[in-house]
Scaffold this motif. Structure first.
Motif, mmCIF file in Angstrom:
data_model
loop_
_atom_site.group_PDB
_atom_site.id
_atom_site.type_symbol
_atom_site.label_atom_id
_atom_site.label_comp_id
_atom_site.label_asym_id
_atom_site.label_seq_id
_atom_site.Cartn_x
_atom_site.Cartn_y
_atom_site.Cartn_z
ATOM 1 N N PRO A 15 161.932 12.520 15.177
ATOM 2 C CA PRO A 15 160.555 13.029 15.237
ATOM 3 C C PRO A 15 159.626 12.080 15.991
ATOM 4 O O PRO A 15 159.712 10.860 15.856
ATOM 5 C CB PRO A 15 160.159 13.131 13.764
ATOM 6 C CG PRO A 15 161.452 13.247 13.031
ATOM 7 C CD PRO A 15 162.430 12.422 13.801
ATOM 8 N N ILE A 16 158.730 12.695 16.792
ATOM 9 C CA ILE A 16 157.760 11.891 17.542
ATOM 10 C C ILE A 16 156.682 11.352 16.609
ATOM 11 O O ILE A 16 156.285 10.196 16.681
ATOM 12 C CB ILE A 16 157.124 12.745 18.661
ATOM 13 C CG1 ILE A 16 158.202 13.217 19.639
ATOM 14 C CG2 ILE A 16 156.028 11.975 19.385
ATOM 15 C CD1 ILE A 16 157.702 14.210 20.665
ATOM 16 N N ASP A 52 150.800 8.138 10.988
ATOM 17 C CA ASP A 52 150.152 8.288 12.291
ATOM 18 C C ASP A 52 148.818 9.014 12.130
ATOM 19 O O ASP A 52 148.719 10.016 11.406
ATOM 20 C CB ASP A 52 151.040 9.092 13.246
ATOM 21 C CG ASP A 52 152.200 8.273 13.780
ATOM 22 O OD1 ASP A 52 152.240 7.060 13.484
ATOM 23 O OD2 ASP A 52 153.060 8.841 14.489
ATOM 24 N N ILE A 53 147.798 8.528 12.826
ATOM 25 C CA ILE A 53 146.482 9.164 12.834
ATOM 26 C C ILE A 53 146.218 9.645 14.257
ATOM 27 O O ILE A 53 146.283 8.862 15.208
ATOM 28 C CB ILE A 53 145.385 8.197 12.367
ATOM 29 C CG1 ILE A 53 145.623 7.826 10.883
ATOM 30 C CG2 ILE A 53 144.001 8.821 12.528
ATOM 31 C CD1 ILE A 53 144.629 6.838 10.327
ATOM 32 N N HIS A 65 138.056 16.252 15.842
ATOM 33 C CA HIS A 65 138.810 16.276 14.592
ATOM 34 C C HIS A 65 139.828 15.141 14.547
ATOM 35 O O HIS A 65 140.266 14.633 15.565
ATOM 36 C CB HIS A 65 139.508 17.619 14.426
ATOM 37 C CG HIS A 65 138.591 18.795 14.572
ATOM 38 N ND1 HIS A 65 137.712 19.172 13.597
ATOM 39 C CD2 HIS A 65 138.400 19.641 15.608
ATOM 40 C CE1 HIS A 65 137.019 20.213 14.003
ATOM 41 N NE2 HIS A 65 137.413 20.525 15.228
ATOM 42 N N THR A 66 140.188 14.771 13.327
ATOM 43 C CA THR A 66 141.173 13.712 13.134
ATOM 44 C C THR A 66 142.246 14.205 12.165
ATOM 45 O O THR A 66 141.941 14.789 11.130
ATOM 46 C CB THR A 66 140.516 12.435 12.569
ATOM 47 O OG1 THR A 66 139.415 12.075 13.396
ATOM 48 C CG2 THR A 66 141.517 11.290 12.541
ATOM 49 N N LEU A 67 143.494 13.970 12.522
ATOM 50 C CA LEU A 67 144.627 14.434 11.727
ATOM 51 C C LEU A 67 145.480 13.242 11.310
ATOM 52 O O LEU A 67 145.725 12.341 12.106
ATOM 53 C CB LEU A 67 145.470 15.412 12.555
ATOM 54 C CG LEU A 67 146.773 15.925 11.936
ATOM 55 C CD1 LEU A 67 146.463 16.883 10.801
ATOM 56 C CD2 LEU A 67 147.622 16.617 12.997
ATOM 57 N N VAL A 103 144.945 9.281 2.424
ATOM 58 C CA VAL A 103 143.608 9.822 2.656
ATOM 59 C C VAL A 103 142.624 8.701 2.966
ATOM 60 O O VAL A 103 141.743 8.839 3.817
ATOM 61 C CB VAL A 103 143.142 10.634 1.433
ATOM 62 C CG1 VAL A 103 141.735 11.181 1.637
ATOM 63 C CG2 VAL A 103 144.116 11.785 1.157
ATOM 64 N N LYS A 104 142.785 7.576 2.308
ATOM 65 C CA LYS A 104 141.924 6.417 2.553
ATOM 66 C C LYS A 104 142.100 5.914 3.985
ATOM 67 O O LYS A 104 141.125 5.536 4.657
ATOM 68 C CB LYS A 104 142.277 5.304 1.564
ATOM 69 C CG LYS A 104 141.423 4.048 1.683
ATOM 70 C CD LYS A 104 140.011 4.282 1.200
ATOM 71 C CE LYS A 104 139.216 2.988 1.184
ATOM 72 N NZ LYS A 104 137.808 3.197 0.775
ATOM 73 N N ALA A 105 143.330 5.924 4.475
ATOM 74 C CA ALA A 105 143.584 5.482 5.844
ATOM 75 C C ALA A 105 142.912 6.409 6.853
ATOM 76 O O ALA A 105 142.472 5.978 7.923
ATOM 77 C CB ALA A 105 145.087 5.435 6.095
#
Length: 325
Positions: free
Chosen positions: A184-185, A190-191, A197-199, A210-212
């Protein structure tokens, strides 16, 4: 044939038809005959205004004024009390507009003013839409790359308006699905930035994940659509195992704790879920989950929202079939 009467007429005990030509006001008595500029801060809101305006709506009206300018004057009485235009005044304050166009309703009784405040809001709500023409107008605005948000329609409404019915008997084209890479890439932790938007790739039940993602930021709204207990089959390679209804509340506790750790004190938490049935009987795990939120985890239960998929929920299984999510 029944007659229609105005509120003011009922208060005076008369029975006069609202559409009687003899009652039509002369042009010289119309408030719109004269428009003048007045200081917005001098205008007094009606204390018993039953119409509410959210922060989001005020911003929409402000955006409309910014795009098209001021198109509808504020209606006030002879004492500068607002009869119509409360939201526009709030938008003016947001835009720091000092002078606004005003019309004055002269000689109106208190009863007439009270009735018009209600009528001004309610009569607009009584209008409908020609769905076919609305689709055409929205499509043309989209083609022109116009910001449709300025019309007041939100994304959900636009999805419904522009929805195209699909022939259930038509064959859908085979989707082009890329081959799964052996390695998997994207890795857990990974953020990824996606425009505004941020995933984050990770387990939402892990507070550290979630904190990260958010750091010290708080959120105003959290929305989740969790797995429907054991009624769904998941890809075995994902490593996710369906949760039994009896285990669902214990499993979900970490989800709500993760949300609670980042939700603002005035924020809202939406859980999109519904129970399933076995042998004609509905499972109670959704009810248990609602009760646990309040009695075990300290949440406030405000309301249940329900949107339909259309059609009467007919079933031959001895119960009504779900027609809602």
């Amino acid at each position: 044939m029944s007659k229609q009467f105005s509120i003011g007429e009922r208060a005076r005990g008369t029975k006069r038809n609202m559409l009687n030509e003899a009652d039509t006001p002369t042009k010289s008595s119309w408030p719109a005959e004269s428009v003048e500029m007045r200081t917005a801060s001098d205008l007094i809101p009606y204390a018993n205004n039953a119409r509410t305006h959210s922060e989001a709506q005020v911003k929409q009206v402000a955006a409309s004024i910014r795009e098209w300018g001021w198109t509808i004057p504020i209606l006030v009485d002879e004492n500068d009390s607002i009869i119509a235009g409360h939201c526009r005044i709030m938008a003016a304050n947001l835009l720091k507009i000092e002078k606004v166009p005003v019309m004055v309703a002269k000689g109106w009784s208190d009863t007439q003013k009270k009735a018009y405040i209600l009528a001004d809001n309610k009569l607009a709500l009584n209008a409908g839409w020609d769905d076919d023409l609305l689709k055409i107008e929205i499509a043309e605005l989209k083609d022109a790359d116009f910001d449709i948000g300025l019309t007041g329609f939100d994304i959900g409404e636009l999805d419904i308006i522009t929805h195209v019915e699909v022939d259930p008997d038509a064959e859908a084209p085979d989707p082009e699905v890329p081959e799964v890479p052996s390695e998997p890439i994207t890795k857990p932790g990974d953020i990824i930035k996606l425009g505004e938007h941020t995933l984050v790739c990770g387990d939402c039940r892990d507070v550290n994940v979630v904190k990260a993602l958010l750091g010290d930021d708080k959120v105003d709204v959290a929305f989740t659509s969790p797995p429907y207990a054991s009624q769904r089959k998941y890809d075995d390679t994902s490593g996710f195992k369906p949760i039994r209804p009896d285990d669902y509340v214990d499993w979900f506790e970490a989800v709500q704790a993760s949300v609670a750790s980042v939700l603002d004190s005035k924020g809202s938490w939406f859980v999109n879920i519904k129970e399933h049935c076995e042998d004609g009987q509905r499972s109670l795990y959704v009810n248990d989950l609602t009760i646990a939120h309040v009695r075990s985890w300290g949440w406030r239960y405000i309301d249940s929202l329900c949107w339909t998929h259309g059609g009467f929920p007919i079933s031959n299984a001895g119960r009504f079939k779900n027609a809602w999510e």
